[in-house]
Design a protein around this motif. Structure first.
Motif, PDB file in Angstrom:
ATOM      1  N   THR A 197      12.891 -14.364  10.400  1.00 25.61           N
ATOM      2  CA  THR A 197      12.146 -14.489  10.118  1.00 25.61           C
ATOM      3  C   THR A 197      10.722 -14.222   9.975  1.00 25.61           C
ATOM      4  O   THR A 197       9.892 -13.576   9.479  1.00 25.61           O
ATOM      5  N   ARG A 198      11.000 -14.695  11.233  1.00 25.00           N
ATOM      6  CA  ARG A 198       9.510 -13.611  11.853  1.00 25.00           C
ATOM      7  C   ARG A 198       9.369 -12.164  11.897  1.00 25.00           C
ATOM      8  O   ARG A 198       7.917 -11.510  11.671  1.00 25.00           O
ATOM      9  N   GLU A 199      10.736 -11.397  12.187  1.00 20.10           N
ATOM     10  CA  GLU A 199      10.429  -9.954  12.320  1.00 20.10           C
ATOM     11  C   GLU A 199      11.008  -9.080  10.867  1.00 20.10           C
ATOM     12  O   GLU A 199      10.237  -7.954  10.870  1.00 20.10           O
ATOM     13  N   MET A 200      11.606  -9.945  10.275  1.00 20.92           N
ATOM     14  CA  MET A 200      12.045  -9.006   8.833  1.00 20.92           C
ATOM     15  C   MET A 200      11.253  -9.232   7.515  1.00 20.92           C
ATOM     16  O   MET A 200      11.181  -8.588   6.892  1.00 20.92           O
ATOM     17  N   VAL A 201      10.730 -10.579   7.544  1.00 22.22           N
ATOM     18  CA  VAL A 201      10.058 -10.941   6.422  1.00 22.22           C
ATOM     19  C   VAL A 201       8.534 -11.019   7.153  1.00 22.22           C
ATOM     20  O   VAL A 201       7.780 -11.969   7.716  1.00 22.22           O
ATOM     21  N   PHE A 202       8.106 -10.704   6.172  1.00 27.37           N
ATOM     22  CA  PHE A 202       6.337 -10.462   5.975  1.00 27.37           C
ATOM     23  C   PHE A 202       5.532 -10.237   4.760  1.00 27.37           C
ATOM     24  O   PHE A 202       5.388  -9.421   4.306  1.00 27.37           O
ATOM     25  N   ALA A 203       4.832 -12.220   4.576  1.00 26.80           N
ATOM     26  CA  ALA A 203       3.807 -11.691   3.224  1.00 26.80           C
ATOM     27  C   ALA A 203       2.151 -11.221   2.888  1.00 26.80           C
ATOM     28  O   ALA A 203       1.299 -11.632   4.014  1.00 26.80           O
ATOM     29  N   LEU A 204       1.908  -9.860   2.474  1.00 26.69           N
ATOM     30  CA  LEU A 204       0.300  -9.472   3.193  1.00 26.69           C
ATOM     31  C   LEU A 204       0.073  -9.463   1.458  1.00 26.69           C
ATOM     32  O   LEU A 204       1.107  -8.777   0.236  1.00 26.69           O
ATOM     33  N   ARG A 253      -4.911  -9.446  -2.698  1.00 27.79           N
ATOM     34  CA  ARG A 253      -6.377  -8.776  -2.415  1.00 27.79           C
ATOM     35  C   ARG A 253      -6.825  -8.565  -1.161  1.00 27.79           C
ATOM     36  O   ARG A 253      -7.178  -7.730  -0.721  1.00 27.79           O
ATOM     37  N   HIS A 254      -6.104  -8.734   0.254  1.00 24.09           N
ATOM     38  CA  HIS A 254      -5.982  -8.509   1.542  1.00 24.09           C
ATOM     39  C   HIS A 254      -5.520  -6.478   1.167  1.00 24.09           C
ATOM     40  O   HIS A 254      -5.814  -5.869   2.195  1.00 24.09           O
ATOM     41  N   ARG A 255      -3.945  -6.439   0.982  1.00 25.25           N
ATOM     42  CA  ARG A 255      -4.204  -5.458   1.485  1.00 25.25           C
ATOM     43  C   ARG A 255      -4.557  -4.274   0.121  1.00 25.25           C
ATOM     44  O   ARG A 255      -4.779  -2.956   0.872  1.00 25.25           O
ATOM     45  N   THR A 256      -4.984  -4.039  -0.879  1.00 18.91           N
ATOM     46  CA  THR A 256      -6.041  -3.639  -1.759  1.00 18.91           C
ATOM     47  C   THR A 256      -7.102  -3.360  -0.708  1.00 18.91           C
ATOM     48  O   THR A 256      -7.697  -2.369  -0.559  1.00 18.91           O
ATOM     49  N   ARG A 257      -7.985  -4.293   0.240  1.00 20.99           N
ATOM     50  CA  ARG A 257      -9.058  -4.090   0.766  1.00 20.99           C
ATOM     51  C   ARG A 257      -8.653  -3.581   2.285  1.00 20.99           C
ATOM     52  O   ARG A 257      -9.105  -1.867   2.428  1.00 20.99           O
ATOM     53  N   LEU A 258      -7.569  -3.675   2.518  1.00 18.14           N
ATOM     54  CA  LEU A 258      -7.539  -2.916   3.993  1.00 18.14           C
ATOM     55  C   LEU A 258      -6.959  -0.804   3.406  1.00 18.14           C
ATOM     56  O   LEU A 258      -7.130  -0.455   3.833  1.00 18.14           O
ATOM     57  N   ARG A 259      -6.354  -1.079   2.160  1.00 17.48           N
ATOM     58  CA  ARG A 259      -6.140   0.676   1.940  1.00 17.48           C
ATOM     59  C   ARG A 259      -6.848   1.224   1.339  1.00 17.48           C
ATOM     60  O   ARG A 259      -7.713   2.338   2.163  1.00 17.48           O
ATOM     61  N   PHE A 282       3.809  -0.811   8.681  1.00 20.72           N
ATOM     62  CA  PHE A 282       4.816  -1.695   8.955  1.00 20.72           C
ATOM     63  C   PHE A 282       4.187  -3.444   7.483  1.00 20.72           C
ATOM     64  O   PHE A 282       5.604  -3.313   7.256  1.00 20.72           O
ATOM     65  N   ALA A 283       3.501  -3.224   7.224  1.00 23.66           N
ATOM     66  CA  ALA A 283       3.243  -5.128   6.755  1.00 23.66           C
ATOM     67  C   ALA A 283       3.484  -5.433   5.593  1.00 23.66           C
ATOM     68  O   ALA A 283       4.241  -5.767   4.818  1.00 23.66           O
ATOM     69  N   GLU A 284       3.407  -4.059   5.045  1.00 25.72           N
ATOM     70  CA  GLU A 284       4.025  -3.755   3.291  1.00 25.72           C
ATOM     71  C   GLU A 284       4.996  -3.212   2.972  1.00 25.72           C
ATOM     72  O   GLU A 284       5.898  -3.679   2.196  1.00 25.72           O
TER      73      GLU A 284
END
Length: 307
Positions: free
Chosen positions: A230-237, A240-246, A295-297
């Motif tokens: 759960t620490r390394e393999m599961v990450f939720a973005l 709205r943050h994804r759009t702004r960061l892109r 990595f985050a997506e």
């Protein structure tokens, strides 16, 4: 996937260093007579320092860094091991070219040394990209554009750094080529983001052989507290943050370096290199953000079972 800054720093900084070494090696192959010896030596040292710092930073992500040497033994099957072996081989190739520059060589040995350095640096960056592109459980990394994007970042940032070192004022054709390269890089990233947005991960129904979308209940959670998975393999973005960061990443990898190129064009000849240096730094900063998103997506299929 959980973004690890040590790996992000490693892939971007080593890419910049290998890109710089590639262009110096290519100049030694094609234009040995016009290669400025002192500046090329500075570039070789800088490229080795940047790539070495990047590689060393990756050790921070290992649970047992003192055992990193064991990774070199699996070069027949592991892209990470191949990357490590090639990274070691790049060093003597760069030192050989540096020694020839010190002696003022311009003959066939200089050309062969330049070819070796250019080829080895490209292969090293390709192995870095394939570490991720070869992972089947992460569909976003299996995309065909992962390798070209890694190569484009290395080549473009290295070209800007090399131009900052060796060119007082780049000819218009080179300026146009750099701008076109930035546009192609942006186009590849936009196509990649669009493709991963359309991807669908397998669900619990498909795992047990039922039609997609079937309701499959879970008797109980796989575990009661967090773990490595759960620490390394599961990450939720958040979307709205994804759009702004892109959007910010797109500006940093295209508009910001273009500003540096425009500055280099407008400055007087003796100061133009500062514009190229600024463009290289801005592109590297953009690469940091782009790699964080990379990595985050990315969603590991295990996230279906460990929500």
């Amino acid at each position: 996937m959980h973004p690890a800054f040590s790996v992000i720093f490693f892939t971007t900084l080593s890419g910049l260093g290998y890109g710089l070494l590639f262009w110096i090696g290519l100049q030694a192959l094609l234009l040995p007579d016009k290669l400025h010896g002192d500046l090329a030596l500075i570039g070789i040292v800088l490229g080795l320092v940047l790539s070495s710092i990047g590689l060393l930073s990756s050790l921070a992500h290992l649970g047992r860094p003192e055992r990193a040497w064991r990774s070199f033994s699996q070069w027949r099957s592991s892209w990470l091991s191949r990357e490590g072996v090639l990274a070691i081989v790049v060093v003597p190739a760069a030192m050989l070219l540096g020694g020839l520059l010190l002696k003022g060589e311009t003959g066939w040995l200089m050309r062969v040394s330049g070819l070796a350095l250019a080829a080895l640096t490209l292969l090293t960056v390709a192995c870095t990209a394939m570490i991720y592109a070869s992972l089947k459980p992460i569909p976003a990394w299996r995309h065909a554009l992962v390798l070209p994007v890694y190569m484009a970042f290395a080549l473009l940032s290295g070209a800007l750094a090399c131009t900052a070192l060796q060119a007082e004022r780049a000819p218009p054709l080179l300026m146009l080529s750099l701008a076109l390269g930035l546009f192609v890089l942006l186009a590849m990233k936009l196509a990649y983001w669009r493709a991963i947005d359309a991807q669908r991960l397998p669900d619990a129904a498909s795992a047990v052989g039922l039609p997609a979308g079937s309701q499959v209940g879970r008797f109980e959670a796989p575990q009661t507290e967090g773990s490595y998975i759960t620490r390394e393999m599961v990450f939720a973005l958040a979307r709205r943050h994804r759009t702004r960061l892109r959007l910010l990443a797109a500006l940093m990898i295209f508009v910001a370096p273009l500003f540096g190129l425009a500055l280099a064009w407008l400055l007087r000849e003796s100061d133009a290199r500062y514009g190229f240096a600024l463009a290289a730094v801005l592109l590297w900063l953009g690469a940091l953000l782009e790699r964080w998103l990379f990595f985050a997506e990315a969603r590991h299929v295990v996230s279906v079972y460990y929500p």
